[in-house]
Design a protein around this motif. Structure first.
Motif, mmCIF file in Angstrom:
data_model
loop_
_atom_site.group_PDB
_atom_site.id
_atom_site.type_symbol
_atom_site.label_atom_id
_atom_site.label_comp_id
_atom_site.label_asym_id
_atom_site.label_seq_id
_atom_site.Cartn_x
_atom_site.Cartn_y
_atom_site.Cartn_z
ATOM 1 N N GLN A 1 -10.816 8.612 -0.443
ATOM 2 C CA GLN A 1 -10.481 8.646 1.731
ATOM 3 C C GLN A 1 -10.818 8.002 2.196
ATOM 4 O O GLN A 1 -11.020 7.174 3.451
ATOM 5 N N LEU A 2 -12.304 8.399 1.896
ATOM 6 C CA LEU A 2 -13.547 7.688 2.947
ATOM 7 C C LEU A 2 -12.985 6.195 3.879
ATOM 8 O O LEU A 2 -13.360 5.767 4.839
ATOM 9 N N GLU A 3 -13.125 5.341 2.682
ATOM 10 C CA GLU A 3 -12.681 3.899 2.805
ATOM 11 C C GLU A 3 -11.313 4.001 3.525
ATOM 12 O O GLU A 3 -11.353 2.965 4.373
ATOM 13 N N LEU A 4 -10.393 4.565 3.278
ATOM 14 C CA LEU A 4 -8.788 4.641 3.451
ATOM 15 C C LEU A 4 -9.148 4.273 4.687
ATOM 16 O O LEU A 4 -8.966 4.295 5.975
ATOM 17 N N LYS A 5 -9.819 5.756 5.631
ATOM 18 C CA LYS A 5 -10.092 6.556 6.713
ATOM 19 C C LYS A 5 -10.504 5.087 7.826
ATOM 20 O O LYS A 5 -10.702 5.171 8.774
ATOM 21 N N GLU B 1 -8.513 2.677 8.157
ATOM 22 C CA GLU B 1 -7.586 3.214 8.988
ATOM 23 C C GLU B 1 -8.286 3.048 10.274
ATOM 24 O O GLU B 1 -7.016 2.462 11.695
ATOM 25 N N ASN B 2 -9.596 2.810 10.514
ATOM 26 C CA ASN B 2 -10.147 3.125 11.802
ATOM 27 C C ASN B 2 -10.038 1.360 12.244
ATOM 28 O O ASN B 2 -9.907 1.358 14.173
ATOM 29 N N LYS C 1 -7.035 0.573 14.046
ATOM 30 C CA LYS C 1 -6.660 0.731 15.393
ATOM 31 C C LYS C 1 -7.538 0.198 15.995
ATOM 32 O O LYS C 1 -7.005 1.070 17.032
ATOM 33 N N THR D 1 0.333 5.199 3.224
ATOM 34 C CA THR D 1 -1.272 4.555 1.849
ATOM 35 C C THR D 1 -0.738 5.328 0.749
ATOM 36 O O THR D 1 -0.113 5.842 1.056
#
Length: 241
Positions: free
Chosen positions: A13-17, A20-21, A24, A35
């Motif tokens: 999850q941390l790497e997914l965020k 995404e950042n 963005k 995702t």
């Protein structure tokens, strides 16, 4: 760069965020349409809406093979979809080869410069084999080693006056062939006695100063040929019989 749709496949999850950042802030043209954390979620997503780009991690759920299979599935069933590997598998070079064979458009290692707008744009514009700096350094190092080894091989062939039959003889000795077996190779016009003489001649060439008073058997001769790069231990292939 035109707008495009992206599916991100990442199980942390941390790497997914973080991914995404990056999209963005640096690549606003990218629209994340979904995702997935595993293969079942991915298959469901891509059947619902086909993206232009898949950002694919390789290590999913502790497995390194799932990512390769997802890449292969995507390229076989949706050939127009770009697949850019974005992975933390920074030491598993065999895995890189597997995913390249599966048809990925590039590999970005999660180290150093990470994912950049330039990398993504290159993939979306159709450039093949997009790599970031960490993997490029490894590729260049391997390329330099290969060229250096090839040059050493050519120089050894000339310096020690090795002909085609010498190389074939030594290579097959390295593969465990007996002299009787070597005489059966296609285009090998020598009997056992001739090969024994050739072996003695090679001993004289490769050990001009002797071998410390010790006899040189076939095994020691092969080891010396490998040391001198006359034969390449990484490319030992038998000839046709």
């Amino acid at each position: 760069m035109d707008k495009f749709k992206v599916i991100i496949v990442e199980d942390v999850q941390l790497e997914l965020k973080g991914t995404e950042n990056i999209l963005k802030s640096d690549i606003p043209e990218a629209e994340v349409i979904g995702t997935a954390q595993d293969e079942s979620e991915y298959y469901k997503l891509i059947k619902q809406q086909v993206p232009d780009l898949v950002l694919l991690d390789l290590g999913l759920g502790g497995s390194t093979t799932i990512g390769v299979e997802l890449c292969r599935y995507t390229k076989e069933n949706y050939p127009k979809v770009k697949v850019l590997i974005f992975t933390g598998e920074i030491l598993n070079e065999k895995l890189w080869i597997d995913v390249l064979d599966a048809g990925c458009d590039g590999i970005i290692l999660k180290t150093g410069e990470l994912l950049t707008r330039h990398d993504v744009q290159s993939v979306m514009e159709g450039k093949q084999l997009v790599f970031n700096e960490p993997i490029l350094k490894k590729i260049v190092e391997r390329f330099k080693d290969i060229v250096s080894n090839q040059q050493s091989h050519q120089e050894a062939i000339v310096d020690y006056e090795i002909d085609e039959y010498d190389e074939r003889f030594l290579r097959h000795l390295a593969l465990g062939y007996t002299k009787d077996m070597i005489t059966t190779l296609r285009g090998m016009p020598f009997g056992v006695k001739s090969l024994e003489k050739r072996q003695n001649d090679l001993v004289q060439k490769l050990f001009p100063n002797g071998n410390g008073g010790m006899n040189v058997n076939a095994t020691r001769l092969v080891v010396r040929a490998i040391e001198l790069r006359i034969i390449d231990v990484d490319n030992l292939e038998p000839d046709e019989v």
